[in-house]
Motif scaffolding. Structure first.
Motif, short mmCIF file in Angstrom:
data_model
loop_
_atom_site.label_atom_id
_atom_site.label_comp_id
_atom_site.label_asym_id
_atom_site.label_seq_id
_atom_site.Cartn_x
_atom_site.Cartn_y
_atom_site.Cartn_z
N PHE A 296 0.83 -1.20 0.00
CA PHE A 296 0.00 0.00 0.00
C PHE A 296 0.87 1.26 0.00
O PHE A 296 0.61 2.21 -0.74
CB PHE A 296 -0.97 0.01 1.19
CG PHE A 296 -1.83 1.23 1.20
CD1 PHE A 296 -2.92 1.32 0.34
CD2 PHE A 296 -1.56 2.30 2.02
CE1 PHE A 296 -3.71 2.46 0.31
CE2 PHE A 296 -2.34 3.44 2.00
CZ PHE A 296 -3.42 3.51 1.15
N LYS A 297 1.89 1.27 0.84
CA LYS A 297 2.77 2.44 0.91
C LYS A 297 3.50 2.66 -0.42
O LYS A 297 3.72 3.80 -0.82
CB LYS A 297 3.75 2.29 2.06
CG LYS A 297 3.06 2.47 3.41
CD LYS A 297 4.02 2.40 4.56
CE LYS A 297 3.25 2.63 5.86
NZ LYS A 297 4.12 2.57 7.03
N GLU A 298 3.84 1.58 -1.11
CA GLU A 298 4.46 1.70 -2.44
C GLU A 298 3.49 2.36 -3.42
O GLU A 298 3.89 3.20 -4.23
CB GLU A 298 4.90 0.33 -2.97
CG GLU A 298 6.11 -0.23 -2.25
CD GLU A 298 6.40 -1.69 -2.61
OE1 GLU A 298 5.58 -2.33 -3.33
OE2 GLU A 298 7.44 -2.19 -2.17
N LYS A 299 2.21 1.99 -3.34
CA LYS A 299 1.18 2.59 -4.20
C LYS A 299 1.05 4.10 -3.91
O LYS A 299 0.96 4.92 -4.83
CB LYS A 299 -0.16 1.88 -4.01
CG LYS A 299 -1.32 2.49 -4.75
CD LYS A 299 -1.20 2.32 -6.25
CE LYS A 299 -2.46 2.82 -6.94
NZ LYS A 299 -2.40 2.72 -8.37
N VAL A 300 1.05 4.45 -2.63
CA VAL A 300 0.96 5.87 -2.25
C VAL A 300 2.18 6.63 -2.76
O VAL A 300 2.05 7.73 -3.30
CB VAL A 300 0.80 6.02 -0.72
CG1 VAL A 300 0.98 7.46 -0.27
CG2 VAL A 300 -0.56 5.49 -0.27
N ASP A 301 3.36 6.04 -2.62
CA ASP A 301 4.57 6.69 -3.12
C ASP A 301 4.51 6.89 -4.64
O ASP A 301 4.91 7.93 -5.16
CB ASP A 301 5.82 5.87 -2.76
CG ASP A 301 6.11 5.89 -1.26
OD1 ASP A 301 5.58 6.79 -0.55
OD2 ASP A 301 6.86 5.01 -0.79
N GLU A 302 3.97 5.90 -5.34
CA GLU A 302 3.81 5.99 -6.81
C GLU A 302 2.86 7.13 -7.19
O GLU A 302 3.14 7.92 -8.09
CB GLU A 302 3.27 4.65 -7.32
CG GLU A 302 3.00 4.55 -8.78
CD GLU A 302 2.34 3.22 -9.12
OE1 GLU A 302 1.30 3.24 -9.81
OE2 GLU A 302 2.84 2.16 -8.69
N ILE A 303 1.74 7.23 -6.47
CA ILE A 303 0.77 8.30 -6.72
C ILE A 303 1.41 9.67 -6.45
O ILE A 303 1.26 10.60 -7.23
CB ILE A 303 -0.50 8.10 -5.86
CG1 ILE A 303 -1.28 6.89 -6.35
CG2 ILE A 303 -1.37 9.36 -5.86
CD1 ILE A 303 -2.38 6.44 -5.40
N ASN A 304 2.12 9.77 -5.33
CA ASN A 304 2.73 11.05 -4.96
C ASN A 304 3.83 11.44 -5.94
O ASN A 304 4.01 12.63 -6.22
CB ASN A 304 3.23 11.00 -3.52
CG ASN A 304 2.09 11.00 -2.52
OD1 ASN A 304 0.96 11.36 -2.85
ND2 ASN A 304 2.36 10.57 -1.31
N ALA A 305 4.55 10.46 -6.48
CA ALA A 305 5.57 10.77 -7.49
C ALA A 305 4.91 11.33 -8.75
O ALA A 305 5.41 12.28 -9.35
CB ALA A 305 6.37 9.51 -7.82
N SER A 306 3.77 10.77 -9.14
CA SER A 306 3.02 11.28 -10.30
C SER A 306 2.54 12.70 -10.05
O SER A 306 2.59 13.55 -10.93
CB SER A 306 1.83 10.39 -10.61
OG SER A 306 2.24 9.11 -10.98
N ALA A 307 2.07 12.96 -8.84
CA ALA A 307 1.57 14.30 -8.50
C ALA A 307 2.71 15.32 -8.54
O ALA A 307 2.52 16.45 -8.99
CB ALA A 307 0.92 14.28 -7.12
N GLN A 308 3.89 14.93 -8.08
CA GLN A 308 5.03 15.84 -8.08
C GLN A 308 5.53 16.12 -9.49
O GLN A 308 6.15 17.15 -9.74
CB GLN A 308 6.15 15.27 -7.21
CG GLN A 308 5.83 15.31 -5.74
CD GLN A 308 6.88 14.63 -4.88
OE1 GLN A 308 7.79 14.00 -5.37
NE2 GLN A 308 6.71 14.76 -3.58
N GLN A 309 5.25 15.21 -10.42
CA GLN A 309 5.65 15.41 -11.81
C GLN A 309 4.64 16.28 -12.56
O GLN A 309 4.78 16.50 -13.76
CB GLN A 309 5.81 14.07 -12.53
CG GLN A 309 6.96 13.25 -12.03
CD GLN A 309 7.01 11.87 -12.66
OE1 GLN A 309 6.15 11.50 -13.46
NE2 GLN A 309 8.00 11.09 -12.29
N GLY A 310 3.63 16.74 -11.86
CA GLY A 310 2.65 17.64 -12.46
C GLY A 310 1.62 16.94 -13.31
O GLY A 310 1.10 17.51 -14.26
#
Length: 186
Positions: free
Chosen positions: A109-123
């Motif tokens: 789950f934490k890996e999924k959250v990190d993946e989502i947050n990385a996408s958000a930081q990439q705009g």
């Protein structure tokens, strides 16, 4: 409380939990009956099905998002995050608050959250996910528990649904009516 007190217009805070597993069968509860009438519920009955309701209560608008799960696990939490991401795609941050169940804090789950947050930081125009877990043994702090209590009193107690689908329809109707009420009466 600190997060809620500074929640911005592009941020949403969710109280999340699962209700169940619930066996669909005749359930006892308060009834209005004639004098001398004593309703009974069979002690041993065959279940008409079993369900788990996975739900998120958005605290600023008091709206419920829910779906039915086969089990309580990481995959269902990831599914819930995906549903919330689609429903609240225009927001900046989604705060998720829940109890200390193991699947709420799993590595996957934490890996999924990190993946989502990385996408958000990439705009990529997706909200960031921020986790706000409740302390262990403090499920009474989870606001959605009071909604589940109302659901149980209104839909589950003193019920005898003919099928699993009938029970699910009653739960859907309860959440739909509740959401409409709070949209009209914020």
């Amino acid at each position: 409380q600190a997060i809620l007190s500074t929640l911005g217009p592009q941020e949403r805070f969710f109280s999340i939990d699962e209700f169940g597993p619930l066996s669909v069968r005749s359930k006892g509860g308060r009834q209005l009956v004639r004098a001398g009438e004593y309703p009974t519920i069979p002690q041993y009955q065959k279940s008409k099905g079993c369900l788990i309701v996975t739900a998120a209560l958005e605290l600023s608008t008091n709206q419920i998002t829910h779906f039915y799960s086969k089990k309580k696990d990481t995959a269902e939490m990831i599914k819930l995050v995906d549903v919330l991401m689609g429903q609240y795609h225009g927001c900046q941050t989604l705060y998720l608050s829940w109890d200390a169940a193991s699947w709420h804090a799993s590595k996957r789950f934490k890996e999924k959250v990190d993946e989502i947050n990385a996408s958000a930081q990439q705009g990529l125009h997706t909200p960031c996910i921020a986790l706000a877990p409740l302390p262990a043994c403090a499920q009474f702090l989870n606001v959605i528990e009071s909604v589940f209590s109302g659901l149980a009193k209104s839909v589950i107690h003193n019920s005898d649904y003919d099928s699993l689908e009938d029970c699910m329809a009653a739960i859907d109707r309860y959440f739909k009516d509740r959401n409409e009420h709070f949209l009209k009466n914020p």
